[in-house]
Design a protein around this motif. Sequence first.
Motif, PDB file in Angstrom:
ATOM      1  N   THR A   1     -33.281  -3.189  25.098  1.00 37.44           N
ATOM      2  CA  THR A   1     -33.279  -1.764  24.778  1.00 37.44           C
ATOM      3  C   THR A   1     -33.089  -0.992  26.068  1.00 37.44           C
ATOM      4  N   LEU A   2     -32.012  -0.216  26.151  1.00 42.54           N
ATOM      5  CA  LEU A   2     -31.722   0.591  27.332  1.00 42.54           C
ATOM      6  C   LEU A   2     -31.852   2.068  26.975  1.00 42.54           C
ATOM      7  N   LEU A   3     -32.374   2.839  27.918  1.00 38.86           N
ATOM      8  CA  LEU A   3     -32.633   4.248  27.683  1.00 38.86           C
ATOM      9  C   LEU A   3     -32.005   5.108  28.769  1.00 38.86           C
ATOM     10  N   ARG A   4     -31.601   6.293  28.357  1.00 44.79           N
ATOM     11  CA  ARG A   4     -31.259   7.376  29.282  1.00 44.79           C
ATOM     12  C   ARG A   4     -31.725   8.659  28.599  1.00 44.79           C
ATOM     13  N   PRO A   5     -31.832   9.769  29.301  1.00 40.75           N
ATOM     14  CA  PRO A   5     -32.356  10.976  28.663  1.00 40.75           C
ATOM     15  C   PRO A   5     -31.634  11.303  27.358  1.00 40.75           C
ATOM     16  N   GLY A   6     -32.386  11.293  26.271  1.00 39.39           N
ATOM     17  CA  GLY A   6     -31.848  11.653  24.971  1.00 39.39           C
ATOM     18  C   GLY A   6     -31.060  10.569  24.271  1.00 39.39           C
ATOM     19  N   LYS A   7     -30.931   9.368  24.861  1.00 41.36           N
ATOM     20  CA  LYS A   7     -30.124   8.316  24.248  1.00 41.36           C
ATOM     21  C   LYS A   7     -30.820   6.969  24.343  1.00 41.36           C
ATOM     22  N   ARG A   8     -30.502   6.113  23.400  1.00 47.74           N
ATOM     23  CA  ARG A   8     -31.028   4.752  23.357  1.00 47.74           C
ATOM     24  C   ARG A   8     -29.895   3.822  22.953  1.00 47.74           C
ATOM     25  N   ALA A   9     -29.830   2.651  23.593  1.00 48.18           N
ATOM     26  CA  ALA A   9     -28.803   1.663  23.261  1.00 48.18           C
ATOM     27  C   ALA A   9     -29.465   0.301  23.086  1.00 48.18           C
ATOM     28  N   LEU A  10     -29.045  -0.412  22.057  1.00 47.70           N
ATOM     29  CA  LEU A  10     -29.526  -1.763  21.809  1.00 47.70           C
ATOM     30  C   LEU A  10     -28.421  -2.742  22.186  1.00 47.70           C
ATOM     31  N   VAL A  11     -28.730  -3.648  23.101  1.00 46.14           N
ATOM     32  CA  VAL A  11     -27.758  -4.634  23.579  1.00 46.14           C
ATOM     33  C   VAL A  11     -28.131  -5.982  23.000  1.00 46.14           C
TER      34      VAL A  11
ATOM     35  N   GLY B   1     -28.493  -5.980  49.140  1.00 43.47           N
ATOM     36  CA  GLY B   1     -27.120  -6.142  48.689  1.00 43.47           C
ATOM     37  C   GLY B   1     -26.795  -7.439  47.992  1.00 43.47           C
ATOM     38  N   ARG B   2     -27.768  -8.328  47.820  1.00 47.46           N
ATOM     39  CA  ARG B   2     -27.486  -9.571  47.099  1.00 47.46           C
ATOM     40  C   ARG B   2     -27.247  -9.311  45.622  1.00 47.46           C
ATOM     41  N   LEU B   3     -27.794  -8.211  45.106  1.00 40.65           N
ATOM     42  CA  LEU B   3     -27.542  -7.781  43.748  1.00 40.65           C
ATOM     43  C   LEU B   3     -27.101  -6.326  43.748  1.00 40.65           C
ATOM     44  N   ILE B   4     -26.362  -5.944  42.712  1.00 36.96           N
ATOM     45  CA  ILE B   4     -25.882  -4.578  42.550  1.00 36.96           C
ATOM     46  C   ILE B   4     -26.478  -3.999  41.272  1.00 36.96           C
ATOM     47  N   HIS B   5     -27.006  -2.797  41.385  1.00 39.08           N
ATOM     48  CA  HIS B   5     -27.528  -2.091  40.218  1.00 39.08           C
ATOM     49  C   HIS B   5     -26.353  -1.512  39.449  1.00 39.08           C
ATOM     50  N   ILE B   6     -26.143  -1.943  38.210  1.00 42.53           N
ATOM     51  CA  ILE B   6     -25.054  -1.431  37.395  1.00 42.53           C
ATOM     52  C   ILE B   6     -25.624  -0.572  36.264  1.00 42.53           C
ATOM     53  N   LEU B   7     -24.759   0.304  35.711  1.00 46.70           N
ATOM     54  CA  LEU B   7     -25.211   1.282  34.718  1.00 46.70           C
ATOM     55  C   LEU B   7     -26.461   2.007  35.214  1.00 46.70           C
ATOM     56  N   PRO B   8     -26.400   2.623  36.401  1.00 48.89           N
ATOM     57  CA  PRO B   8     -27.623   3.177  37.013  1.00 48.89           C
ATOM     58  C   PRO B   8     -28.269   4.305  36.218  1.00 48.89           C
ATOM     59  N   GLU B   9     -27.518   4.919  35.301  1.00 51.94           N
ATOM     60  CA  GLU B   9     -28.128   5.978  34.492  1.00 51.94           C
ATOM     61  C   GLU B   9     -28.972   5.427  33.348  1.00 51.94           C
ATOM     62  N   TRP B  10     -28.905   4.109  33.128  1.00 52.13           N
ATOM     63  CA  TRP B  10     -29.664   3.466  32.067  1.00 52.13           C
ATOM     64  C   TRP B  10     -30.786   2.614  32.667  1.00 52.13           C
ATOM     65  N   THR B  11     -31.893   2.541  31.956  1.00 51.95           N
ATOM     66  CA  THR B  11     -33.014   1.723  32.408  1.00 51.95           C
ATOM     67  C   THR B  11     -33.657   1.047  31.212  1.00 51.95           C
ATOM     68  N   GLY B  12     -34.387  -0.024  31.465  1.00 51.55           N
ATOM     69  CA  GLY B  12     -35.133  -0.658  30.386  1.00 51.55           C
ATOM     70  C   GLY B  12     -36.244   0.247  29.895  1.00 51.55           C
ATOM     71  N   ALA B  13     -36.749  -0.045  28.699  1.00 46.92           N
ATOM     72  CA  ALA B  13     -37.839   0.757  28.139  1.00 46.92           C
ATOM     73  C   ALA B  13     -38.992   0.835  29.130  1.00 46.92           C
ATOM     74  N   ARG B  14     -39.573   2.024  29.271  1.00 46.84           N
ATOM     75  CA  ARG B  14     -40.584   2.267  30.299  1.00 46.84           C
ATOM     76  C   ARG B  14     -42.012   2.045  29.809  1.00 46.84           C
ATOM     77  N   ASP B  15     -42.179   1.549  28.569  1.00 47.73           N
ATOM     78  CA  ASP B  15     -43.542   1.396  28.066  1.00 47.73           C
ATOM     79  C   ASP B  15     -44.258   0.191  28.661  1.00 47.73           C
ATOM     80  N   LEU B  16     -43.504  -0.776  29.200  1.00 52.66           N
ATOM     81  CA  LEU B  16     -44.141  -1.934  29.827  1.00 52.66           C
ATOM     82  C   LEU B  16     -44.787  -1.534  31.145  1.00 52.66           C
ATOM     83  N   ALA B  17     -45.956  -2.097  31.406  1.00 50.38           N
ATOM     84  CA  ALA B  17     -46.633  -1.869  32.687  1.00 50.38           C
ATOM     85  C   ALA B  17     -47.430  -3.120  33.045  1.00 50.38           C
ATOM     86  N   ILE B  18     -47.834  -3.193  34.288  1.00 51.88           N
ATOM     87  CA  ILE B  18     -48.601  -4.337  34.778  1.00 51.88           C
ATOM     88  C   ILE B  18     -50.080  -3.983  34.704  1.00 51.88           C
ATOM     89  N   HIS B  19     -50.820  -4.762  33.931  1.00 47.69           N
ATOM     90  CA  HIS B  19     -52.241  -4.495  33.705  1.00 47.69           C
ATOM     91  C   HIS B  19     -53.091  -5.672  34.177  1.00 47.69           C
TER      92      HIS B  19
END
Length: 301
Positions: free
Chosen positions: A199-209, A248-266
């Motif tokens: 599940t990818l999110l951006r302001p006002g949008k959601r995409a299921l991959v 630089g070993r990895l490149i951030h792609i689709l930078p306007e999209w992020t994974g769901a933010r509800d996960l956290a480290i507890h």
Amino acid sequence: MAFDPDHALFVAILDNGSIAATARSWGVSPAIVSKRLARLEARLGVRLIERTTRRLHPTPVGAQLYGELTQILAALTEAEARVAGAAAAPAGPLRIAAPTSFARLHIAPHLGDFLRAYPAIALELTLSDGYVDLAAQRIDCAIRITADPPAGYVARRLAGNRRVVCASPAYLAAHGAPTSPAALPGHRLLAADGQLPWTLLRPGKRALVEGISHVRTDSSEIVRELVLAGVGIALRSLWDVGTALADGRLIHILPEWTGARDLAIHALHAAQPRPAVTAFVEFFADRFSPTPWETLDTGYG
């Protein structure tokens, strides 16, 4: 009703892992320990411990009783310490469970400092990417990456868990970079079992991959190594790939999209934690403030 000493004995049997070890620590014979355990089971009308030739295992109801009694015993210990004038210093056994990759990258490097600060603590660290039952496995504190901490435990939020889509420069040079989430299923996706769809999110949008991992594995660490090796595209946490993005070993792609933010480290623990548990949680809460992987220059947004 007074606290039944057989309750404390039952907890000690599971803590020690055997009737013989409990008998030695209590200064009685193994026959007496077995008799008192049988007496408790008879009084409750349930079997609390499964006995095998190699080790003891709590039954489901035994694990539940162990968890509840552990909290009661901890509360009694702390109450006595307060009456005596001060809480006990952090000491004794401390069983911690944590996800494999997270522990290797962000717990293990700090354990030397923790043990130097609390030399009376006897630490036991269990690593697993699967579900850990705190009561059944006699865990004092579990580090868990979740959006929904289980009821019945205190959940201390230690840090966020921002996830980004990334790939190696070599993969992108060979296959091109996707320009939208809709293009991702046409690429070689990488995910551990159970981690797709994304599940990818951006302001006002959601995409299921949706898709199937190009390489099937139950190991999140293997996924990280595969994406670094240029095998495909992955959705990874910044705590896992932040350094690789920064260098630089990895490149951030689709930078306007992020994974769901509800996960956290507890950090999960009983409602009345022992001083050793409190010391561990406070130590790492301090280490993760500010969150080190969020302050890396990873080239996103």
